[in-house]
Design a protein around this motif. Structure first.
Motif, short mmCIF file in Angstrom:
data_model
loop_
_atom_site.label_atom_id
_atom_site.label_comp_id
_atom_site.label_asym_id
_atom_site.label_seq_id
_atom_site.Cartn_x
_atom_site.Cartn_y
_atom_site.Cartn_z
N ILE A 246 0.84 -1.20 0.00
CA ILE A 246 0.00 0.00 0.00
C ILE A 246 0.87 1.25 0.00
O ILE A 246 0.59 2.23 -0.70
CB ILE A 246 -0.94 -0.01 1.22
N THR A 247 1.95 1.22 0.78
CA THR A 247 2.88 2.36 0.82
C THR A 247 3.55 2.56 -0.54
O THR A 247 3.67 3.70 -1.01
CB THR A 247 3.96 2.12 1.90
N ILE A 248 3.97 1.47 -1.15
CA ILE A 248 4.57 1.56 -2.48
C ILE A 248 3.57 2.15 -3.47
O ILE A 248 3.90 3.04 -4.28
CB ILE A 248 5.05 0.18 -2.97
N GLY A 249 2.32 1.66 -3.41
CA GLY A 249 1.28 2.18 -4.29
C GLY A 249 1.04 3.67 -4.10
O GLY A 249 0.83 4.40 -5.06
N ALA A 250 1.08 4.12 -2.82
CA ALA A 250 0.87 5.53 -2.54
C ALA A 250 2.01 6.39 -3.07
O ALA A 250 1.82 7.58 -3.34
CB ALA A 250 0.73 5.74 -1.03
N ALA A 251 3.19 5.79 -3.22
CA ALA A 251 4.36 6.55 -3.67
C ALA A 251 4.53 6.57 -5.19
O ALA A 251 5.27 7.41 -5.72
CB ALA A 251 5.62 5.98 -3.02
N ILE A 252 3.84 5.67 -5.90
CA ILE A 252 4.07 5.55 -7.34
C ILE A 252 3.75 6.83 -8.10
O ILE A 252 4.58 7.37 -8.83
CB ILE A 252 3.26 4.36 -7.93
N MET A 253 2.53 7.34 -7.92
CA MET A 253 2.13 8.52 -8.70
C MET A 253 2.91 9.78 -8.31
O MET A 253 3.30 10.55 -9.20
CB MET A 253 0.63 8.76 -8.57
N PRO A 254 3.18 10.04 -7.00
CA PRO A 254 4.04 11.18 -6.69
C PRO A 254 5.42 11.09 -7.33
O PRO A 254 5.95 12.10 -7.82
CB PRO A 254 4.15 11.13 -5.16
N ILE A 255 6.00 9.89 -7.35
CA ILE A 255 7.30 9.71 -8.00
C ILE A 255 7.18 9.97 -9.49
O ILE A 255 8.01 10.66 -10.10
CB ILE A 255 7.85 8.30 -7.73
N MET A 256 6.13 9.43 -10.11
CA MET A 256 5.92 9.63 -11.53
C MET A 256 5.66 11.10 -11.87
O MET A 256 6.07 11.58 -12.93
CB MET A 256 4.75 8.76 -12.02
N ASN A 257 4.98 11.79 -10.96
CA ASN A 257 4.73 13.22 -11.19
C ASN A 257 6.03 14.02 -11.18
O ASN A 257 6.18 15.00 -11.92
CB ASN A 257 3.76 13.77 -10.15
N ASN A 258 6.98 13.60 -10.32
CA ASN A 258 8.28 14.26 -10.32
C ASN A 258 9.05 13.98 -11.61
O ASN A 258 9.70 14.86 -12.17
CB ASN A 258 9.11 13.80 -9.11
N LEU A 259 8.95 12.73 -12.09
CA LEU A 259 9.56 12.40 -13.38
C LEU A 259 8.86 13.17 -14.51
O LEU A 259 9.49 13.58 -15.48
CB LEU A 259 9.45 10.89 -13.64
N ASP A 260 7.55 13.36 -14.32
CA ASP A 260 6.74 14.10 -15.29
C ASP A 260 7.33 15.48 -15.55
O ASP A 260 7.38 15.96 -16.68
CB ASP A 260 5.32 14.24 -14.74
N LEU A 261 7.74 16.14 -14.46
CA LEU A 261 8.30 17.49 -14.57
C LEU A 261 9.49 17.51 -15.52
O LEU A 261 9.56 18.36 -16.42
CB LEU A 261 8.71 17.99 -13.18
N ALA A 262 10.42 16.57 -15.33
CA ALA A 262 11.61 16.54 -16.18
C ALA A 262 11.24 16.22 -17.63
O ALA A 262 11.76 16.85 -18.57
CB ALA A 262 12.59 15.49 -15.65
N ILE A 263 10.32 15.26 -17.82
CA ILE A 263 9.92 14.87 -19.17
C ILE A 263 9.23 16.03 -19.88
O ILE A 263 9.54 16.36 -21.03
CB ILE A 263 8.99 13.64 -19.13
N VAL A 264 8.26 16.65 -19.20
CA VAL A 264 7.48 17.73 -19.82
C VAL A 264 8.37 18.89 -20.22
O VAL A 264 8.27 19.42 -21.34
CB VAL A 264 6.36 18.19 -18.85
N MET A 265 9.25 19.30 -19.32
CA MET A 265 10.12 20.44 -19.61
C MET A 265 11.01 20.17 -20.83
O MET A 265 11.15 21.02 -21.71
CB MET A 265 11.00 20.77 -18.39
N ARG A 266 11.57 19.00 -20.88
CA ARG A 266 12.46 18.65 -22.01
C ARG A 266 11.69 18.54 -23.33
O ARG A 266 12.14 18.99 -24.37
CB ARG A 266 13.20 17.35 -21.70
N ARG A 267 10.53 17.92 -23.27
CA ARG A 267 9.75 17.73 -24.49
C ARG A 267 9.16 19.05 -25.00
O ARG A 267 9.04 19.26 -26.21
CB ARG A 267 8.62 16.72 -24.25
N LEU A 268 8.79 19.93 -24.07
CA LEU A 268 8.31 21.25 -24.50
C LEU A 268 9.43 22.05 -25.15
O LEU A 268 9.22 22.77 -26.13
CB LEU A 268 7.73 22.02 -23.30
N ALA A 269 10.63 21.91 -24.59
CA ALA A 269 11.80 22.57 -25.20
C ALA A 269 12.05 22.02 -26.59
O ALA A 269 12.35 22.76 -27.54
CB ALA A 269 13.03 22.39 -24.31
N ALA A 270 11.91 20.69 -26.74
CA ALA A 270 12.10 20.07 -28.05
C ALA A 270 11.04 20.52 -29.04
O ALA A 270 11.28 20.54 -30.26
CB ALA A 270 12.06 18.54 -27.89
N ALA A 271 9.85 20.88 -28.52
CA ALA A 271 8.76 21.34 -29.39
C ALA A 271 8.91 22.81 -29.77
O ALA A 271 8.10 23.33 -30.54
CB ALA A 271 7.42 21.12 -28.70
#
Length: 537
Positions: A246-271
């Motif tokens: 349950i703890t791992i499940g609660a941490a998945i989306m927050p971790i992914m959201n932090n990865l999201d920040l790096a992905i979005v910024m780089r892809r927007l720059a590429a666009a």
């Protein structure tokens, strides 16, 4: 027993849902004045310290109350109240130990942590101010888990409200009082609100426990005397086995959201977007649109929390018909809430943005596209949360973790692809989030059907809420357009929302989407059912 448990499930969901909305409202009230009091720099100190506290809190307590609730509910269903109480005492000792360790790590390790995550050494004051909360919150979690296992959600709701109320009040008062000493002290004062809130929240639930103690003693006296007695080490292992997934499940989306920040910024720059444009677009998604989706999420999360002990008790006693009844009712309730929230937010995405951010007109209009997309995700998020609670209650807590992880992988891939397209930009990240919940929802639904044999009535669970919600959406859109010609956006939006609630209520009863028997399971349900019976006549 079955009938009372059904009532407890519905009443508990309503109680936790109301408490959750109050907590969200208090949280919104806290952030706005705090930012005006301590400004950007002070908020920088606060925002650097608070996520570290939340991370440690999540790691130390996220899954344990659910584990306690499940184990206590199972023993209570077998009339083994002595063992249920032993589980509470052992889990309290376990959480007290975890609290001491977490508190010590944050308090004494604050200088090292600050040096790693920030270049502002004065953040250490704010970080240390939150450390004592890591001692009190775990103790509170033990009480909450015990009462939830008894299918009594009122103590949890009361302690949550008291915790948030004193967090907000203490944080703002101390921020103002310490402002003359410097921004880092003011930020520390605001951060200490978490500690003050945890103390008062713990005090509230402890007082409730003391007042309920005669009833608890009575149940212990009436407990079966020959029930199975497990050693403390075995109970702790069970708690950990349930809590870790349950703890791992609660941490998945927050971790992914932090990865999201790096992905979005780089892809927007590429666009082809500049760094500032990319930052502004991401701010519209994460700062403007995403927080609004948290409000309907609170309601469906309350259903999931209430379902865990009800399902666990029925599963333990092999009362399969009652278990399936709760599963089907829980899913229907989630859809009855999720669909109108999704349609309402979708139809009024732009008006809602302009209502909440009137001074940021251009950004609000731009963010409305993200909000409309995320509104679709409310349906699947409602399903994910409810089905996760069902699987946790049925002892399959690892399945929703794996399914959410699979959904998160889809999210990363879709976000990477779509945000790199200039015409879609940050809306691609919103689509990725919706797809993550869609995938996890489908996989969870398959698992629930496989392991519980529950069958969901297509008309009652999906068609009637969808038809009622679409009818409500049309009414809301027409009302908004008509009133907006006379009044401003704020008045038009608020009236439209009120109109939507009324229209949806009328339609759902017109289509018999909820029965009188189900209404009676709510707090004051008999009176509510009597009123609607007279209306039907």
């Amino acid at each position: 027993m079955a009938n009372s448990m059904k009532k407890t499930f519905m009443k508990g969901a309503v109680i936790l849902g109301i408490a959750g909305l109050i907590i969200k409202a208090l949280g919104a009230f806290f952030r706005i004045p705090l930012a005006n009091i301590i400004g950007d720099t002070g908020m920088g100190y606060y925002q650097t310290a608070y996520p570290v506290y939340v991370l440690l809190l999540t790691l130390s307590t996220a899954g344990i109350p659910t584990a306690i609730a499940r184990l206590v509910s199972e023993r209570t269903a077998e009339e083994n109240h002595i063992e249920a109480y032993r589980i509470f005492k052992i889990s309290f000792a376990l959480l007290l130990g975890i609290g001491f360790i977490s508190c010590a790590i944050l308090f004494f390790g604050a200088p090292l942590i600050v040096s790693v995550v920030s270049d502002m050494p004065n953040t250490v004051y704010a970080m240390r101010a939150t450390a004592p909360a890591l001692l009190f919150v775990p103790m509170m979690a033990a009480f909450r888990g015990y009462f939830q296992g008894l299918q009594n959600m009122t103590p949890t709701a009361v302690s949550q409200i008291m915790e948030q109320l004193f967090r907000v009040a203490s944080g703002l008062i101390l921020a103002i009082a310490l402002l003359p000493a410097g921004l880092y002290y003011a930020a520390a004062g605001a951060s200490f609100g978490a500690t003050a809130g945890s103390i008062f929240g713990l005090a509230a639930i402890f007082i409730i426990f003391i007042r309920r103690r005669p009833g608890i003693r009575q149940s212990l006296e009436n407990s079966v005397k020959d029930g199975a007695r497990e050693d403390a080490g075995h109970i702790i292992r069970k708690i950990i086995i349930i809590a870790i997934p349950i703890t791992i499940g609660a941490a998945i989306m927050p971790i992914m959201n932090n990865l999201d920040l790096a992905i979005v910024m780089r892809r927007l720059a590429a666009a082809g977007f500049t760094a500032k444009e990319a930052n502004d677009l991401y701010g519209q998604l994460s700062g403007f649109a995403t927080p609004i989706i948290n409000f309907p999420q609170v309601l469906t999360q309350s259903i999931a929390m209430s379902l865990v002990p009800a399902i666990a008790a029925a599963y333990k006693t092999k009362d399969i018909s009652f278990m399936r009844r709760n599963i089907e009712l829980g899913m229907r309730t989630a859809m009855l809430i999720g669909w109108p929230c999704a349609v309402g937010i979708f139809v009024l995405a732009k008006p809602i943005m302009l209502l909440l951010y009137p001074t940021q007109h251009e950004s609000a209009v731009s963010a409305s596209g993200c909000l409309a997309i995320l509104a679709v995700g409310v349906i699947f998020l409602s399903s994910v949360q409810t089905l996760t609670g069902i699987l946790q209650g049925a002892g399959r807590q690892m399945i929703p973790v794996v399914n959410l992880l699979i959904g998160a992988i889809f999210k990363i891939a879709i976000t990477y692809w779509l945000t790199g397209i200039a015409s879609i930009n940050v809306k691609g990240a919103a689509v990725g989030t919706v797809c993550a919940y869609l995938v996890a929802s489908i996989l969870n639904l398959i698992a629930v059907k496989k392991y519980t044999g529950a069958a969901f009535d297509l008309s009652l669970t999906y068609i009637k809420p969808i038809v009622s919600s679409v009818g409500m959406g049309v009414a809301v859109w027409i009302v908004y357009k008509l009133i907006n010609m006379i009044c401003g956006n704020a008045v038009s939006t608020l009236i439209s929302v009120c109109c939507g609630v009324i229209v949806y209520g009328i339609l759902i009863f017109m289509f018999k989407g909820i029965t009188d028997e189900e209404l009676k399971l709510l707090p004051k349900g008999k009176k509510i059912a009597a009123v609607f019976s007279r209306i039907k006549k």
